[in-house]
Design a protein around this motif. Structure first.
Motif, short mmCIF file in Angstrom:
data_model
loop_
_atom_site.label_atom_id
_atom_site.label_comp_id
_atom_site.label_asym_id
_atom_site.label_seq_id
_atom_site.Cartn_x
_atom_site.Cartn_y
_atom_site.Cartn_z
N LEU A 1 -11.21 -0.94 -9.52
CA LEU A 1 -9.85 -0.79 -9.01
C LEU A 1 -9.55 -1.93 -8.03
N PRO B 1 -7.92 -3.82 -4.71
CA PRO B 1 -7.93 -3.33 -3.33
C PRO B 1 -6.73 -2.46 -2.94
N SER B 2 -5.59 -2.55 -3.62
CA SER B 2 -4.46 -1.70 -3.24
C SER B 2 -4.75 -0.24 -3.53
N GLY B 3 -5.69 0.01 -4.45
CA GLY B 3 -6.14 1.38 -4.68
C GLY B 3 -5.16 2.28 -5.41
N GLU B 4 -4.12 1.71 -6.03
CA GLU B 4 -3.10 2.52 -6.70
C GLU B 4 -3.37 2.66 -8.20
N ASN B 5 -2.79 3.71 -8.78
CA ASN B 5 -2.80 3.91 -10.23
C ASN B 5 -4.20 4.04 -10.83
N SER B 6 -5.12 4.67 -10.09
CA SER B 6 -6.47 4.80 -10.61
C SER B 6 -6.50 5.62 -11.90
N LEU C 1 0.83 -1.21 0.00
CA LEU C 1 0.00 0.00 0.00
C LEU C 1 0.86 1.26 0.00
#
Lengths: 289, 298
Positions: free
Chosen positions: A141, A143-148, A99
């Motif tokens: 997206l 679960p890590s929520g990165e690079n949206s 994360l």
């Protein structure tokens, strides 16, 4: 091909309900749901899945314990606090928090024993749906929520591809809330933006910040005030402020429980007659798309 | 400062516009003791419109970006090849910096064999602090056209608290900004509404919070007593419902003017006082976040 992005700054002002209605009224549009961490547009249609794919972008560091000599350089160079030591000297182990990792690769570069590997990061999944109002591209997206932002870019590219393939001349982009990374990505290559604002002090504040963003990128913008009759004088102020920011008022939609009712019934507002549906039809005419 | 352990409650939601700020501000105004309020919705911060703090300190949030000394640079290209974000690119044989793409990892200055790269702070946002009555108020604001919301959020979260309670107004969604806002929280209250969109986004938020192993519960806003989808979901998932705020056009109108619903509507004030009771009780119990059997009132 024209591409309209529906934005708001503030969340929950009615972007998705309007986008679905526009697609229905247009009959020749591809929908792109770019709210990739809270995508709701598919809930208004009985969708059938034509395509489903994983999307990888960027990298993430990972330490291989067998190769690690425990020097700790990875931890000391990481400015994102993503590398943590586990266990004590002389042979500690290092773990990367996915994360916190930005994927810069600095740890990979400094590792003397090639123990740090960079792996592709799973950004999310995307889907191509068929709906009664036309094709719809949607993403979820990881679960890590990165690079949206990267996922937003992909959703838009796929929507344009479908429009081209099927000879459809309009892409309707349901935008994310806020003014950050995914919103900036949703603006790429659009012909115009429509703000959906609500007549509240927060709505006014958030609209101004979002309008500054579209102005920054030189994007021509329009505004529609949703639930305008909750506060008619603030609606006037919103529209006045919009004009001063070179954003053109193109319609008002009144407070009408039939909008929530449509959502509960899984349809767009304009598929049944109601006061709000009439307002949305007028708004659609004024958009001249 | 910072000696008293502060318990942090984050007000979050998957979906935007469900009433996070309303709930956070109302909790702040009905708190049982001194609190610190952090507005972490740095893209669209709104809490100041309701709490009206007097801001007396503001600190820039910066990213260290490379500055290349052209006199020393021998155009070897090491800086550009280490950068994974195109923050430095070789153009016509010379390194060119694109500061807005730089994440400030520091890799380029390490890679430069000539020592030609130094770093300069580039502002991407601001943290403002002040007092709103007895409330310590902190808000982050990202600059327009900047993308690094989590960095600004972490700067807000880092401000030390001397108050026993910290209330955090989170950004919507489940992406990295929300993750940064909920990090390490003692309790997350997810504000939702009984609609298909509300439920869908609640499920996404629940899955993110479970992934992080955080304690959470639900506040149902705009409850009409006929749509039980949130209650049913929470009952199945053993998720505690902390409060229900009824759908009321009066609430929407008071909010629209920027007035506080707990100051204007006594019934609503009572709901928030009861909510504080629930929060304190839940946090004092080891199994605090079990369902308490609240059933849909229809």
């Amino acid at each position: 091909m024209r591409e309209l992005v529906v934005l708001s700054g503030k969340g929950g002002t009615g972007k998705t309900s309007l986008t679905a209605s526009f697609a229905f009224l247009s009959g020749r549009a591809v929908m792109a749901d770019t709210d990739v961490d809270g995508s709701n547009l598919p809930l208004l249609f009985d969708v059938s899945v034509r395509r489903r794919e994983s999307f990888y972008s960027g990298e993430i560091a990972c330490v291989t314990d067998d190769l690690c000599v425990g020097c700790g350089r990875c931890e000391s160079v990481c400015r994102f606090g993503a590398v943590h030591r586990e266990g004590d000297r002389p042979r500690p182990k290092y773990k990367v928090d996915p994360l916190a990792c930005e994927g810069c690769g600095f740890c990979y570069e400094v590792c003397p024993s090639k123990a740090v590997k960079l792996q592709e990061r799973l950004t999310g999944e995307w889907f191509e749906f068929e709906t009664r109002a036309g094709p719809l591209v949607h993403a979820r997206l990881a679960p890590s929520g990165e690079n949206s932002g990267k996922l937003v870019g992909l959703v838009k590219r796929e929507a344009r591809r479908i429009a081209k393939e099927r000879n459809l001349d309009l892409v309707l982009v349901d935008g994310p809330p806020g003014i950050g990374c995914p919103v900036i990505a949703s603006l790429g290559g659009v012909s115009g933006a429509l703000f959906v604002a609500e007549p509240t002090v927060s709505g006014l504040h958030d609209f101004e910040r979002a309008a500054n963003l579209t102005a920054h990128f030189g994007i021509g913008s329009m505004i529609c005030v949703n639930r305008w009759d909750l506060n008619p004088s603030l609606t006037e102020r919103l529209e006045e402020r919009a004009r001063s920011l070179d954003v053109h008022p193109v319609g008002r939609v009144r407070y009408d429980r039939s909008v929530t009712q449509a959502q509960r019934e899984g349809r767009s507002v304009v598929e049944r007659e109601s006061p709000a549906a009439a307002d949305i039809r007028n708004l659609w005419k004024n958009l001249e798309l | 400062m910072g000696d008293i352990p502060s318990r942090s409650i984050v007000i979050a939601s998957g979906k935007g516009g469900t009433g996070k700020t309303t709930v956070a501000v109302s909790l702040a105004l009905t708190a049982p003791g001194p609190i610190r309020f952090l507005d972490c919705d740095v893209e669209e911060p709104n809490a100041h419109l309701f709490l009206k703090p007097k801001i007396d300190r503001s600190t820039l949030v910066t990213v260290p970006v490379p500055v290349i000394d052209a006199g020393r640079c021998r155009s070897c290209g090491h800086c550009a090849s280490i950068c994974r974000f195109s923050g430095i690119v070789m153009l016509a044989g010379k390194p060119q910096v694109f500061p807005e793409l730089c994440k400030g990892c520091g890799g380029c200055s390490w890679a430069c064999p000539e020592g030609a790269i130094r770093e300069a702070d580039r502002a991407v946002g601001v943290v403002e602090e002040g007092l709103a009555g007895r409330i310590e108020f902190v808000a982050g604001k990202i600059n327009v056209a900047e993308t690094s919301s989590p960095r600004v959020i972490r700067a807000v979260r880092r401000s030390p608290s001397g108050r026993p309670w910290t209330l955090i107004d989170a950004p919507p969604g489940t992406a990295c900004p929300m993750m940064a806002a909920v990090h390490g929280a003692d309790l997350v209250l997810l504000v939702t509404e009984p609609t298909p969109f509300g439920l869908n986004d609640l499920k996404l938020a629940v899955s993110s919070l479970s992934h992080l192993g955080l304690q959470f519960g639900v506040v149902i806003n705009r409850f009409e007593g006929e749509d039980c989808r949130i209650h049913d979901y929470c009952e199945k998932g053993n998720i505690r419902i902390f409060a229900e705020i009824p759908e009321d056009r009066k609430v929407a109108e008071v909010y629209s003017r920027g007035d506080n619903i707990v100051d204007t509507l006594p019934v609503v004030r009572d709901i928030f006082i009861a909510l504080w009771g629930e929060i304190q009780e839940a946090m004092n119990r080891s199994d605090g976040l079990r369902m308490d059997g609240r059933s849909c009132s229809s």
